[in-house]
Every structure is written in C-alpha cells, then in structure tokens.
Write an enzyme that holds these catalytic residues in place. Structure first.
Site, short mmCIF file in Angstrom:
data_model
loop_
_atom_site.label_atom_id
_atom_site.label_comp_id
_atom_site.label_asym_id
_atom_site.label_seq_id
_atom_site.Cartn_x
_atom_site.Cartn_y
_atom_site.Cartn_z
N PRO A 17 0.84 -1.21 0.00
CA PRO A 17 0.00 0.00 0.00
C PRO A 17 0.87 1.25 0.00
O PRO A 17 1.88 1.31 0.69
CB PRO A 17 -0.80 -0.11 1.29
N GLU A 18 0.50 2.22 -0.82
CA GLU A 18 1.28 3.46 -0.91
C GLU A 18 0.53 4.58 -0.18
O GLU A 18 -0.50 4.34 0.44
CB GLU A 18 1.52 3.78 -2.39
#
Ligand SMILES: [Zn+2]
Length: 290
Positions: free
Chosen positions: A2-3
């Site tokens: 996840p960014e």
C-alpha cells in the site's frame, strides 16, 4: 505494498471511529507469540507481545495521523504520550467490528494477528495475510531512527526543494529516476504504482539516470507525482491484490491507472515492456517513454 493514498484512505476511515476511544485490552495471535518465543518478531517489533498488552491497556487513542506510509496512533495514558506506529507491509488491513465473524473475506479473517478491544465494546482488528506489517511502540520518533529519515510529506511546501536537493546528491544522482522517486528518503509515500504512472505521464523512461533530467524536468515530475497521489486519495486509493480500506472497503483508482499493470500502451497501443529497477518490476512503453 500500500502506498500513500491507500494508507491515507485507511486513516481517514479509521479516524472518526477510533479517535477518543480507550483501549481496554489487547491480544495477539498464537503465531505472534510463537514467533517471539522463537527469537523472531512477527508483526510486533522491539517489545514482547505481553509488554505490548500491558502498555496498551487503558490507553486513550487521542489522534490518528498518516506519515509517509505509516499510521501513527497517538496514545495517552495518565498524561503521558506514546505513539503506536503501524506499517501495513504487503497485506495489512484494519477492521472495526463487534465480532470477528463480521470480517467477510476469509483470507483476512484467518490471519487476524492483533485484536484491540475498545472500552466501547468494539473490536479494532489488525489482519495481515503475509505478516510483513509492523506494530511498534515508541515514545518519540528517535526511538526508531528510520522514522527520522523520512522525506517531508509530499504536499508540504518544503517537499519539492527537498526532492531536488536529495536527487543531486551523489548517492542518488547516478541511480535510475524511478528508484530515486520511490525512495522514502527522497519523496514520502510514492511507491511502484504512482512512480510508474507519473513517469508515463511525462513520457520519461523509468531507467533514465536521474542526473540526466534537468531541474525543470524534475520539478515537473515532482508536481505530477503529487497530482497522481492526490487523484488517488480522492478516488479512495487503488484496490489491488490485498490492499483494502477498513472493513474490506475498496477504492477506484485502479480503474484510472494508465500504465501500471498494463499490457499495451493506452496512447500508441505498443506492447508495454518491463524491467526490474531497485528490485521492483517497472512497466513502461518503449515507444512513448524515452
Ligand atoms: Zn506508447
């Protein structure tokens, strides 16, 4: 993993549910306990699970904050402040439920590793399929030095100048531009998806040597990265593989991506190519990106 936009989505969704609430008890999975007994530290870092349980009991969750790709739970007990730092790793996910059976996706329900029972009766649940996520308890950022090296938040006024200065250092100037923009010590929160998208928007080959780009090009690239991150935040993030918002929710940014995961260029229809840069697969159009 996840960014920034995906982590921001989790924080925005969790905030109204857990801020102001008190943690009554905490328990960890058998796997977490067994790993610590074996001298490893699955998920719970730098303290034994039972120490976490004691520390967290009766702590009030005062505020949630995202910093880069980390979630900070700002906690307070008897006037003393602490931070529980969470990194979602590859597949960490949070749920707030009254009963774990409410977690409908079995792959998450089977991989619950921490359950925070809130004084309100709700369960704040951390599930992590691949167990690369982290829960770390600190008093201040200096307790975990990598946190001190994080680049400023990309939307801060200082972030572009910070990026330009870092990118000119010998350590970064000779590296591929994609590796540099994905480095958390250069730009906060830009991982593979958004680095791929931003480079495609400007038709920059991901393997271009950073020092080849002019200051103007780098400034423009930084702005495009911010635009892509903001577009994703506004779309609730990209729901790809095991990324989820809280309670299994999904974003829509995955439908707006133009290059990440694509077989063909959306502009010239040439087949895309992939190279490995900094250990990550980088997809690009051999015609459009130079
Ligand atoms: Zn193309």
């Amino acid at each position: 993993m996840p960014e920034l936009p995906e982590v921001e989505g989790v924080v925005r969704d969790l905030r109204p549910i857990v801020e102001g609430k008190t943690i009554a008890t905490v328990t960890f999975s058998d796997i977490v306990y067994a790993s610590h007994e074996a001298g490893k530290q699955a998920i719970v870092k730098n303290a034994k699970p039972y120490q976490f349980e004691q520390l967290l009991t009766n702590m009030k969750i005062e505020k949630l904050e995202r910093r880069s790709k980390y979630i900070f739970f700002h906690l307070n007990k008897s006037g003393e402040s602490f931070i529980l730092v969470n990194h979602l790793g590859m597949s960490g996910a949070w749920f707030v439920v009254n009963d774990v059976l409410e977690i409908t996706e079995e792959k998450f329900r089977k991989h619950i590793h921490a359950v925070f029972t809130l004084a309100s009766g709700e369960l704040l649940v951390y599930a992590d399929i691949r167990r690369f996520g982290e829960l770390r308890f600190i008093k201040e950022l200096a307790d975990h030095p990598p946190l001190l090296k994080m680049a400023p938040e990309p939307f801060d006024d200082s972030a572009c100048d910070f990026f330009l200065t870092q990118s000119e250092k010998p350590k970064f100037a000779k590296k591929a531009i994609k590796e540099v923009i994905m480095d958390g010590q250069v730009i906060s929160g830009c991982g593979n998806i958004y680095a791929t998208e931003a480079l495609f928007k400007l038709f920059i080959h991901p393997g271009r040597v950073t020092s080849d780009l002019s200051r103007e090009q780098k400034t423009e690239l930084f702005q495009v990265i911010c635009d892509v991150l903001q577009e994703s935040i506004d779309s609730g993030g990209s729901t790809i593989s095991d990324y989820r918002s809280i309670n299994g929710g999904a974003g829509t940014m995955q439908h707006r991506l133009k290059m990440y995961g694509k077989k063909q260029c959306v502009i010239c229809e040439t087949n895309t190519e992939s190279i490995v840069i900094g250990g990550r697969t980088s997809t690009y159009c051999p015609q459009c990106q130079k």
